[in-house]
Design a protein around this motif. Structure first.
Motif, short mmCIF file in Angstrom:
data_model
loop_
_atom_site.label_atom_id
_atom_site.label_comp_id
_atom_site.label_asym_id
_atom_site.label_seq_id
_atom_site.Cartn_x
_atom_site.Cartn_y
_atom_site.Cartn_z
N UNK A 119 71.40 82.76 89.09
CA UNK A 119 72.61 81.98 88.91
C UNK A 119 73.75 82.87 88.45
N UNK A 120 74.95 82.38 88.63
CA UNK A 120 76.12 82.99 88.01
C UNK A 120 77.24 81.97 87.97
N UNK A 121 78.28 82.31 87.22
CA UNK A 121 79.43 81.43 87.05
C UNK A 121 80.67 82.17 87.52
N UNK A 122 81.53 81.48 88.24
CA UNK A 122 82.85 82.03 88.59
C UNK A 122 83.92 81.07 88.08
N UNK A 123 85.04 81.62 87.60
CA UNK A 123 85.33 83.04 87.46
C UNK A 123 84.42 83.71 86.43
N UNK A 124 84.21 85.02 86.57
CA UNK A 124 83.30 85.74 85.72
C UNK A 124 83.64 85.66 84.25
N UNK A 125 84.93 85.51 83.92
CA UNK A 125 85.34 85.43 82.52
C UNK A 125 84.77 84.22 81.81
N UNK A 126 84.35 83.19 82.58
CA UNK A 126 83.81 81.97 81.97
C UNK A 126 82.32 82.08 81.66
N UNK A 127 81.66 83.11 82.18
CA UNK A 127 80.22 83.23 82.02
C UNK A 127 79.77 83.26 80.57
N UNK A 128 80.52 83.94 79.71
CA UNK A 128 80.13 84.06 78.30
C UNK A 128 80.24 82.75 77.55
N UNK A 129 80.93 81.76 78.13
CA UNK A 129 81.16 80.48 77.45
C UNK A 129 80.39 79.33 78.09
N UNK A 130 79.62 79.64 79.14
CA UNK A 130 78.83 78.61 79.82
C UNK A 130 77.41 78.67 79.25
#
Length: 202
Positions: A119-130
């Motif tokens: 899995x991953x989250x976009x935009x990448x900057x949001x990954x640390x907060x998901x």
């Protein structure tokens, strides 16, 4: 012993040392390459780099009066004959609100197949907060021929997302999954990761 006889011997020892050093270098580089993937994965999980989400044990105690649009993307890599999709294409929870969404996977092949989702989250900057509290991606999933599973994901968006300069203006994030085939012994039970079996309609 003459100097002429000793010279080839000394040169042979020097050549052996050079060969040994080269072999050590090659072995060391191979070991570093092997370790790079798990080390990079750990780094991403800790920092949220490259859209990697965070795994947490507790839910958020702070809920903001601001919503975040979350969309979902589902893919299957070659080697798995599965249908895989989210039950809902998007949700709009408040930031900090813990919410559950579901995905459905169905094995279209005539044999039991094992897969695991990345899995991953976009935009990448949001990954640390998901932050994920529960996810089918934490374990491998086995599907028998024709079997269908409903698989939950429980998550929340960390309220700190509105404070960071790089993420405060983000209003939509996309959570993307890709199921990849996994090899290994087939367990007796295929209900892993909180999945719920759905009876196949004839």
């Amino acid at each position: 012993m003459s100097e002429k006889a000793a010279a080839p011997r000394k040169q042979g020892r020097n050549n052996g040392a050079v060969v040994l050093m080269c072999l050590s270098f090659v072995f060391g580089m191979g070991a570093m390459s092997y370790a790079a993937v798990p080390l990079y994965r750990i780094f991403c999980q800790v920092t949220g780099y490259n859209g990697t989400t965070q795994r947490v044990e507790q839910m958020s105690s702070v809920v903001l009066d601001r919503k975040m649009r979350v969309t979902f993307d589902a893919n299957v890599a070659p080697g798995l004959q599965w249908d895989f999709k989210p039950v809902e294409r998007e949700v709009n929870p408040k930031i900090g609100e813990t919410i559950q969404v579901n995905f459905v996977a169905e094995n279209r092949s005539n044999e039991t197949q094992r897969g695991q989702a990345v899995f991953n989250v976009t935009p990448g900057e949001a990954g640390a907060y998901f932050n994920k509290v529960q996810c089918f991606c934490f374990t491998e999933t086995d599907l028998k021929p024709g079997e269908k599973l409903e698989m939950p994901v429980v998550f929340y968006i960390d309220p700190e997302i509105v404070k960071a300069v790089e993420s405060k203006d983000i209003h939509t994030v996309t959570l993307s999954y890709t199921f990849y085939p996994k090899e290994g012994p087939k367990p007796l039970a295929s209900n892993e990761g909180g999945a719920v079996k759905i009876e196949k309609k004839l």
